[in-house]
Scaffold this motif. Structure first.
Motif, PDB file in Angstrom:
ATOM      1  N   GLU A   1      71.838  52.659  32.694  1.00 35.99           N
ATOM      2  CA  GLU A   1      70.910  52.667  33.832  1.00 35.99           C
ATOM      3  C   GLU A   1      70.122  51.361  33.871  1.00 35.99           C
ATOM      4  OE1 GLU A   1      68.370  56.034  34.210  1.00 35.99           O
ATOM      5  OE2 GLU A   1      69.986  57.495  33.959  1.00 35.99           O
ATOM      6  N   ASP A   2      69.761  50.890  32.686  1.00 40.89           N
ATOM      7  CA  ASP A   2      69.002  49.642  32.580  1.00 40.89           C
ATOM      8  C   ASP A   2      69.973  48.471  32.445  1.00 40.89           C
ATOM      9  OD1 ASP A   2      67.029  47.703  32.111  1.00 40.89           O
ATOM     10  OD2 ASP A   2      67.124  48.036  29.942  1.00 40.89           O
ATOM     11  N   LEU A   3      70.218  47.800  33.549  1.00 37.18           N
ATOM     12  CA  LEU A   3      71.191  46.708  33.556  1.00 37.18           C
ATOM     13  C   LEU A   3      70.495  45.352  33.491  1.00 37.18           C
ATOM     14  CD1 LEU A   3      73.627  47.910  36.376  1.00 37.18           C
ATOM     15  CD2 LEU A   3      74.082  47.904  33.911  1.00 37.18           C
ATOM     16  N   PRO A   4      71.142  44.365  32.891  1.00 40.01           N
ATOM     17  CA  PRO A   4      70.625  42.999  32.994  1.00 40.01           C
ATOM     18  C   PRO A   4      70.774  42.511  34.434  1.00 40.01           C
ATOM     19  CG  PRO A   4      72.811  42.979  32.011  1.00 40.01           C
ATOM     20  CD  PRO A   4      72.420  44.422  32.155  1.00 40.01           C
ATOM     21  N   ASP A   5      70.024  41.512  34.796  1.00 42.49           N
ATOM     22  CA  ASP A   5      70.204  40.949  36.148  1.00 42.49           C
ATOM     23  C   ASP A   5      71.084  39.704  36.128  1.00 42.49           C
ATOM     24  OD1 ASP A   5      68.492  39.001  35.135  1.00 42.49           O
ATOM     25  OD2 ASP A   5      66.835  39.428  36.508  1.00 42.49           O
ATOM     26  N   CYS A   6      71.487  39.261  34.923  1.00 40.53           N
ATOM     27  CA  CYS A   6      72.412  38.129  34.807  1.00 40.53           C
ATOM     28  C   CYS A   6      73.137  38.240  33.477  1.00 40.53           C
ATOM     29  CB  CYS A   6      71.671  36.792  34.914  1.00 40.53           C
ATOM     30  SG  CYS A   6      70.474  36.506  33.594  1.00 40.53           S
ATOM     31  N   ILE A   7      74.355  37.716  33.432  1.00 39.81           N
ATOM     32  CA  ILE A   7      75.167  37.744  32.210  1.00 39.81           C
ATOM     33  C   ILE A   7      75.821  36.384  32.009  1.00 39.81           C
ATOM     34  CG2 ILE A   7      77.281  38.650  31.146  1.00 39.81           C
ATOM     35  CD1 ILE A   7      76.661  41.356  32.336  1.00 39.81           C
ATOM     36  N   LEU A   8      75.672  35.847  30.787  1.00 38.43           N
ATOM     37  CA  LEU A   8      76.475  34.697  30.374  1.00 38.43           C
ATOM     38  C   LEU A   8      77.625  35.221  29.539  1.00 38.43           C
ATOM     39  CD1 LEU A   8      77.120  31.681  29.908  1.00 38.43           C
ATOM     40  CD2 LEU A   8      75.556  31.752  27.942  1.00 38.43           C
ATOM     41  N   ALA A   9      78.840  34.891  29.924  1.00 37.10           N
ATOM     42  CA  ALA A   9      80.025  35.236  29.132  1.00 37.10           C
ATOM     43  C   ALA A   9      80.414  34.023  28.298  1.00 37.10           C
ATOM     44  CB  ALA A   9      81.171  35.644  30.041  1.00 37.10           C
ATOM     45  N   SER A  10      80.899  34.271  27.092  1.00 43.77           N
ATOM     46  CA  SER A  10      81.225  33.165  26.186  1.00 43.77           C
ATOM     47  C   SER A  10      82.448  32.378  26.628  1.00 43.77           C
ATOM     48  CB  SER A  10      81.436  33.680  24.765  1.00 43.77           C
ATOM     49  OG  SER A  10      82.562  34.538  24.711  1.00 43.77           O
ATOM     50  N   SER A  11      83.196  32.900  27.581  1.00 42.76           N
ATOM     51  CA  SER A  11      84.360  32.188  28.121  1.00 42.76           C
ATOM     52  C   SER A  11      84.594  32.644  29.551  1.00 42.76           C
ATOM     53  CB  SER A  11      85.613  32.447  27.282  1.00 42.76           C
ATOM     54  OG  SER A  11      86.052  33.787  27.456  1.00 42.76           O
TER      55      SER A  11
END
Length: 341
Positions: A241-251
């Protein structure tokens, strides 16, 4: 060749093994146990033995072969770097020989083989962390060596700062109003490889921490790089339910899996979650993926050029080339709704 040059039979006699064992050490070192392999290599060194094919090549002053040793050689990032290497070497009519390793033992076997037989004119080492013993063997061999994505004293290198790459992505996202950062990536659990993922996460975390923001454990996933494990990890993160608003992927490869699974779950990109990849592989432009570019082709070209320079001038001071990282902004990020940025 001098008349008294050592032969394979001389090496076998000194090492107290058969000529066939000497041949296996030179051609298939993984099939010879470490103790026996070291004994044969010591005999080769003490007798200054040069295999016949290498002696012929020495007379020509060149084998016209450059070795490339790397893990994960099927990864697109490797292929893109290899393309850069080839673009330089093909013009000089060099053959590229790829040595793929899956363990520290294999890396030592290849270094033993190459330093003992001198069957290549130079060696490009991609994304690997050799031991001090391996570095000593490479120095003693006097083969021109260039490290890519790591920096080793006394060797040419083309390096990037993975921690700075994570910071670069964090700064980009922060400046666009994102305040709930997440991170996903493959765990660098191989001691022989550069721990790129952890370094990128470290830079990402440190930048947000400077602004009083934590990258929460439930917004972070590091795991095994298999389709099933990656999908399970990302799916679990996106099911909260609690999601991040941005994601960095390592690749970039992991970033597109985030995009795919987000779409399945009805999560909009970038409206609900912004996504940033890492590498700037060719396909990212067509997928409109924001990513951190590490100039893969350019790093490959530079490594090949350094090898050729070293051949022309063996005594020159080691050169260290640093690749500047930068964010390529595309459609998977925007400005956070409601932000005052």
């Amino acid at each position: 060749m001098p008349q008294n040059a050592a032969t394979i039979y001389d090496v076998a006699k000194k090492a107290q093994v058969s000529p066939a064992t000497v041949s296996r050490v030179l051609n298939e070192p993984s099939k010879v146990n470490a103790v026996k392999r070291d004994t044969v290599l010591a005999a080769i060194a003490s007798l200054h033995f040069i295999p016949k094919a290498a002696a012929v090549a020495n007379a020509r002053q060149s084998y016209k072969k450059i070795g490339v040793i790397a893990p994960f050689f099927t990864q697109p990032s490797f292929m893109q770097r290899l393309r850069g290497i080839s673009s330089v070497l093909s013009g000089h009519h060099y053959e590229i020989v790829v040595y793929s390793i899956e363990s520290q033992e294999e890396m030592l076997e290849y270094i033993d083989m190459l330093s003992g037989s001198r069957r290549v004119d130079g060696l490009i080492v991609l994304c690997l962390e050799p031991t001090d013993t391996m570095l000593s063997k490479l120095r003693e061999s006097e083969i021109p060596v260039c490290f890519v994505e790591s920096n080793k004293e006394g060797f040419d290198s083309v390096s990037i700062d993975n921690e700075a790459g994570g910071k670069c992505a964090a700064e980009f996202l922060f400046n666009r109003g994102y305040r709930k950062p997440g991170f996903v990536g493959e765990s660098s659990n191989k001691t022989y490889a550069v721990p790129a993922t952890e370094e990128r996460l470290k830079g990402f975390t440190k930048y947000f921490a400077k602004h009083g923001i934590s990258v929460l454990p439930n917004h972070t996933w590091l795991g095994e790089l298999t389709d099933q494990k990656v999908d399970e990890g990302i799916s679990g993160l996106l099911s909260q339910e609690d999601l991040p608003d941005c994601i960095l992927a390592s690749s970039d490869l992991i970033a597109i899996r985030v995009m795919k699974l987000a779409k399945i779950k009805g999560i909009r990109i970038p409206e609900d979650i912004a996504v940033v990849g890492f590498d700037n592989l060719d396909f990212t432009e067509y997928l409109n993926l924001t990513t951190v570019s590490q100039e893969l082709d350019e790093s490959g070209r530079t490594a090949a050029e350094l090898i050729l320079e070293r051949q022309r001038d063996p005594g020159r001071t080691a050169r260290k080339v640093h690749i500047q990282l930068r964010v390529i902004e595309r459609a998977t990020t925007g400005t956070k709704a409601g932000s005052t940025i």
